[in-house]
Design a protein around this motif. Sequence first.
Motif, mmCIF file in Angstrom:
data_model
loop_
_atom_site.group_PDB
_atom_site.id
_atom_site.type_symbol
_atom_site.label_atom_id
_atom_site.label_comp_id
_atom_site.label_asym_id
_atom_site.label_seq_id
_atom_site.Cartn_x
_atom_site.Cartn_y
_atom_site.Cartn_z
ATOM 1 N N VAL A 49 0.852 -1.190 0.000
ATOM 2 C CA VAL A 49 0.000 0.000 0.000
ATOM 3 C C VAL A 49 0.883 1.234 0.000
ATOM 4 N N VAL A 50 0.585 2.184 -0.865
ATOM 5 C CA VAL A 50 1.337 3.434 -0.944
ATOM 6 C C VAL A 50 1.034 4.260 0.306
ATOM 7 N N VAL A 51 2.089 4.656 1.037
ATOM 8 C CA VAL A 51 1.891 5.428 2.268
ATOM 9 C C VAL A 51 2.380 6.868 2.151
ATOM 10 N N LYS A 52 3.272 7.165 1.194
ATOM 11 C CA LYS A 52 3.752 8.534 0.990
ATOM 12 C C LYS A 52 4.148 8.709 -0.469
ATOM 13 N N THR A 53 3.946 9.927 -0.976
ATOM 14 C CA THR A 53 4.432 10.264 -2.314
ATOM 15 C C THR A 53 4.814 11.736 -2.347
ATOM 16 N N GLU A 54 5.646 12.088 -3.302
ATOM 17 C CA GLU A 54 5.976 13.480 -3.604
ATOM 18 C C GLU A 54 6.340 13.531 -5.072
ATOM 19 N N ILE A 75 6.180 2.513 -0.116
ATOM 20 C CA ILE A 75 5.187 1.435 -0.083
ATOM 21 C C ILE A 75 5.359 0.628 1.203
ATOM 22 N N LYS A 76 4.260 0.383 1.895
ATOM 23 C CA LYS A 76 4.273 -0.488 3.082
ATOM 24 C C LYS A 76 3.805 -1.868 2.650
ATOM 25 N N HIS A 77 4.577 -2.894 3.037
ATOM 26 C CA HIS A 77 4.289 -4.268 2.655
ATOM 27 C C HIS A 77 3.590 -5.008 3.793
ATOM 28 N N GLN A 81 7.454 -4.162 6.445
ATOM 29 C CA GLN A 81 8.583 -3.492 5.798
ATOM 30 C C GLN A 81 8.076 -2.399 4.868
ATOM 31 N N GLU A 82 8.923 -1.396 4.637
ATOM 32 C CA GLU A 82 8.601 -0.331 3.688
ATOM 33 C C GLU A 82 9.733 -0.216 2.676
ATOM 34 N N SER A 83 9.358 0.003 1.417
ATOM 35 C CA SER A 83 10.354 0.254 0.375
ATOM 36 C C SER A 83 10.203 1.692 -0.103
ATOM 37 N N VAL A 84 11.358 2.327 -0.347
ATOM 38 C CA VAL A 84 11.418 3.737 -0.728
ATOM 39 C C VAL A 84 12.054 3.839 -2.108
ATOM 40 N N TYR A 85 11.439 4.639 -2.974
ATOM 41 C CA TYR A 85 11.886 4.854 -4.348
ATOM 42 C C TYR A 85 12.054 6.364 -4.508
ATOM 43 N N LYS A 96 -1.171 6.949 -5.787
ATOM 44 C CA LYS A 96 -1.645 7.863 -4.740
ATOM 45 C C LYS A 96 -1.596 7.176 -3.383
ATOM 46 N N VAL A 97 -1.469 7.988 -2.339
ATOM 47 C CA VAL A 97 -1.460 7.463 -0.975
ATOM 48 C C VAL A 97 -2.751 6.668 -0.741
ATOM 49 N N GLY A 98 -2.620 5.494 -0.142
ATOM 50 C CA GLY A 98 -3.750 4.615 0.129
ATOM 51 C C GLY A 98 -4.013 3.595 -0.959
ATOM 52 N N GLU A 99 -3.400 3.780 -2.112
ATOM 53 C CA GLU A 99 -3.611 2.866 -3.244
ATOM 54 C C GLU A 99 -2.842 1.568 -3.034
ATOM 55 N N LYS A 100 -3.492 0.435 -3.325
ATOM 56 C CA LYS A 100 -2.819 -0.858 -3.298
ATOM 57 C C LYS A 100 -2.095 -1.026 -4.622
ATOM 58 N N VAL A 101 -0.837 -1.476 -4.543
ATOM 59 C CA VAL A 101 -0.057 -1.707 -5.756
ATOM 60 C C VAL A 101 0.444 -3.148 -5.756
ATOM 61 N N ARG A 102 0.647 -3.666 -6.943
ATOM 62 C CA ARG A 102 1.161 -5.020 -7.121
ATOM 63 C C ARG A 102 2.613 -4.968 -7.557
#
Length: 153
Positions: A49-54, A75-77, A81-85, A96-102
């Motif tokens: 799940v996306v937790v932050k964006t800029e 992204i929070k897994h 764990q969280e991954s940062v890009y 967007k924040v709150g969006e589920k991603v695959r």
Amino acid sequence: MNNYSLPYQKCKSARLCTAPSHFSTPNSRFCLDFYLSQGTPILASRSGVVVKTESRYNKSYSDRLFMPRCNYVVIKHSDGQESVYAHLAWRSVKVKVGEKVRRYEILGLSGQTGYATYPHLHFGVYDSEGNNIRPDFDTKLPMKISHKRPFLK
């Protein structure tokens, strides 16, 4: 599956770059910098799940003071764990924040924003306590090169 996929669309120019600042910046020891041509699609390495964006920054700087002024996705897994890009291109973030991603979903495009002297993706993984950890990848990493000569083919 808790292994991470490479966080970008496969391309011949991808290189793993050394980043001396990772050793002197708290909580960045296991982060990775991938030299990528600007505009390379950046992919989710795991589902979550996306937790932050800029996405509002359009400049790069050679001064560490501008480290926070970059575009990114976090992204929070499911295991916490969280991954940062980071260092994504201006206005290229597609989630967007709150969006589920695959896994393999496009998050944005590679760029050169914030504290970045060449185009690259800064990729980091953090445990549920916020500690930077070494990610396990499901594939071989690209060739490693010096940050001083990132444009070798």
